[in-house]
Design an enzyme around this catalytic site. Structure first.
Site, PDB file in Angstrom:
ATOM      1  N   HIS A 195      64.556  39.055   6.638  1.00  7.38           N
ATOM      2  CA  HIS A 195      65.195  38.013   5.830  1.00  7.38           C
ATOM      3  C   HIS A 195      65.965  37.081   6.759  1.00  7.38           C
ATOM      4  CE1 HIS A 195      64.308  39.718   1.901  1.00  7.38           C
ATOM      5  NE2 HIS A 195      64.562  40.901   2.416  1.00  7.38           N
ATOM      6  N   CYS A 202      64.320  31.132   4.069  1.00  6.40           N
ATOM      7  CA  CYS A 202      63.446  32.079   3.362  1.00  6.40           C
ATOM      8  C   CYS A 202      62.547  31.342   2.363  1.00  6.40           C
ATOM      9  CB  CYS A 202      64.259  33.148   2.633  1.00  6.40           C
ATOM     10  SG  CYS A 202      64.577  34.614   3.623  1.00  6.40           S
TER      11      CYS A 202
END
Length: 109
Positions: free
Chosen positions: A21, A33
């Site tokens: 992430h 993201c």
């Protein structure tokens, strides 16, 4: 950090893997993201739709993981289209790296 690994054989993309992430913003507002997801899922969907090819896809249930493999038995004309679409995806991801290198890296194997 998002880690992108692009797998190649004989200078052709055979697949790619995304993991991690970016944590570049609060949940739901992480632009890195979101950008990586849009680029990668868009490319995968384009390959499947435009080349009528079933890709091997492994996706994590919690997000943060995607592995895509191109089948070996693909006709040459379709493989050329797949390569072009995935090379375009890599260029888009490299553009994200230029601006947000602290949140994403790309490795070629």
């Amino acid at each position: 950090m998002i880690n992108v690994t692009v797998y190649r054989k004989n200078n052709q993309i055979t697949g790619f893997e995304l993991s991690g992430h970016a944590d570049s913003g609060p949940y739901g507002y992480d632009l890195v993201c979101a950008g990586v997801s849009a680029v990668s899922f868009g490319a995968v969907n384009a390959v499947m739709e435009l080349t009528d090819t079933k890709l091997a896809i492994d996706q994590g249930s919690e997000g943060g993981y995607l592995r895509v493999t191109i089948p070996e038995a693909v006709a040459q004309d379709k493989m050329e289209q797949i390569q072009l679409l995935f090379e375009g995806m890599i260029i888009s991801l490299e553009t994200i790296v230029q601006e947000y290198r602290q949140f994403i890296e790309i490795e070629h194997k």
